[in-house]
Design a protein around this motif. Structure first.
Motif, PDB file in Angstrom:
ATOM      1  N   ASP A   1      15.596  44.256  66.385  1.00 27.28           N
ATOM      2  CA  ASP A   1      16.418  45.253  65.920  1.00 27.28           C
ATOM      3  C   ASP A   1      17.623  45.422  66.920  1.00 27.28           C
TER       4      ASP A   1
ATOM      5  N   GLU B   1      24.140  46.546  66.788  1.00 26.65           N
ATOM      6  CA  GLU B   1      22.670  46.701  66.781  1.00 26.65           C
ATOM      7  C   GLU B   1      22.316  47.990  66.605  1.00 26.65           C
TER       8      GLU B   1
ATOM      9  N   HIS C   1      21.825  42.405  61.938  1.00 26.26           N
ATOM     10  CA  HIS C   1      21.043  42.126  60.560  1.00 26.26           C
ATOM     11  C   HIS C   1      21.700  41.283  59.627  1.00 26.26           C
TER      12      HIS C   1
ATOM     13  N   ASN D   1      22.934  50.147  63.414  1.00 25.48           N
ATOM     14  CA  ASN D   1      22.158  49.848  62.263  1.00 25.48           C
ATOM     15  C   ASN D   1      21.190  50.893  62.188  1.00 25.48           C
TER      16      ASN D   1
END
Length: 221
Positions: A74, A131, A79, A134
Motif C-alpha cells: 500500500d 502512495e 496502484h 492513494n
C-alpha cells in the motif's frame, strides 16, 4: 494458399491459438505480479520481517481505532498498473541485495538504513507522495478536526503544493535512521517558529517552559 479451405483453417487456428496463448500468458503474468504484491511476499525474507515489518506493527498504520491497516505494498507500490510495473522493475535489484547479503544482519541493516531511507524519501518526493495520496486525499481533509498547527501547515504547504506528504511525515511507519545532519521534515517552518498556537500540546508547553527556564538561568549567569 490462403484461398484454399485448408489455408483458411490454418490461419484461423493460428489466430485463435495466438489469442488463447496471449490470454494465458497475460493471466499467468498478472497472477505472478499480484503474488509479489502482497505483505506475505514482502515479509518473506528475514531482513524485512525482523526489521521494518516489526517496526510497522508498533505504529498507527498497523493498529488503530478504525481497524484500517496499511500493508507494505500500500505504501511502497503504486496502484496504477504502469507505475506498478516501473516500480517492480526498479525493485528487482533488491534481489541482488538478497543474494549478496547486503542487509542480512541487524547491524548491516542499521549501517545501510539512512541510505535506504533517503532513497525511498526521494522516490516519494519525486512522485508527490503518490502512495500516501492513494488513501489520504488533501481535498477530503476536514481541517476543522485537525489541531490548529496541523491545519495551518497543511493549508500553507500541502494545499498550496509547496510541500508533499513525505516532506513532513518521515518515520510515520518505521523508525527513523540516525538523522544527524538530516532535516527530518517535521520541524516547524521558520515563519511559524516562535508562534504560540492555541492548540499547542502539553509537550509543547513543557518544552516552552524549559526553554524559558534555561533562558532565565543563562541571564543570571
Amino acid at each position: 494458399m490462403l484461398s484454399t479451405p485448408a489455408g483458411t483453417l490454418s490461419l484461423a487456428f493460428l489466430t485463435l491459438g495466438g489469442f488463447v496463448g496471449g490470454v494465458i500468458f497475460w493471466g499467468a503474468f498478472n497472477t505472478a505480479l499480484e503474488l509479489t504484491n502482497t505483505e506475505k511476499f514482502c515479509t518473506g525474507c528475514h531482513e524485512m520481517q525482523a526489521n521494518v515489518y516489526e517496526e510497522l506493527t508498533r505504529t498507527i498504520h498497523f493498529s488503530n481505532r478504525s481497524g484500517v491497516r496499511a500493508s507494505c505494498p500500500d505504501c511502497h507500490v503504486p496502484h496504477e498498473w504502469t507505475d506498478k510495473i516501473a516500480r517492480k522493475m526498479q525493485a528487482s535489484k533488491e534481489v541482488w541485495g538478497k543474494i549478496f547479503g547486503t542487509i542480512n544482519t541487524r547491524q548491516k541493516f542499521l549501517d545501510e538504513r539512512l541510505r535506504l531511507a533517503q532513497h525511498e524519501w526521494a522516490r516519494l518526493k519525486a512522485n508527490d507522495s503518490l502512495e500516501c495520496r492513494n488513501c489520504h486525499s488533501s481535498i477530503a481533509m476536514d481541517l476543522s478536526k485537525q489541531t490548529e498547527r496541523a491545519a495551518d501547515i497543511h493549508t500553507r504547504y500541502l494545499l498550496s503544493g509547496r510541500a508533499t506528504c513525505i516532506d513532513c511525515h518521515k518515520g510515520i511507519a518505521h523508525e527513523l535512521p540516525n538523522m544527524q545532519g538530516v532535516n527530518p521534515g517535521w520541524q516547524m517552518p521558520k515563519e511559524l517558529e516562535g508562534e504560540v498556537l492555541p492548540s499547542a500540546s502539553a509537550v509543547d508547553d513543557l518544552r516552552r517552559a524549559m526553554d524559558q527556564a534555561h533562558s532565565g538561568l543563562a541571564s543570571i549567569e
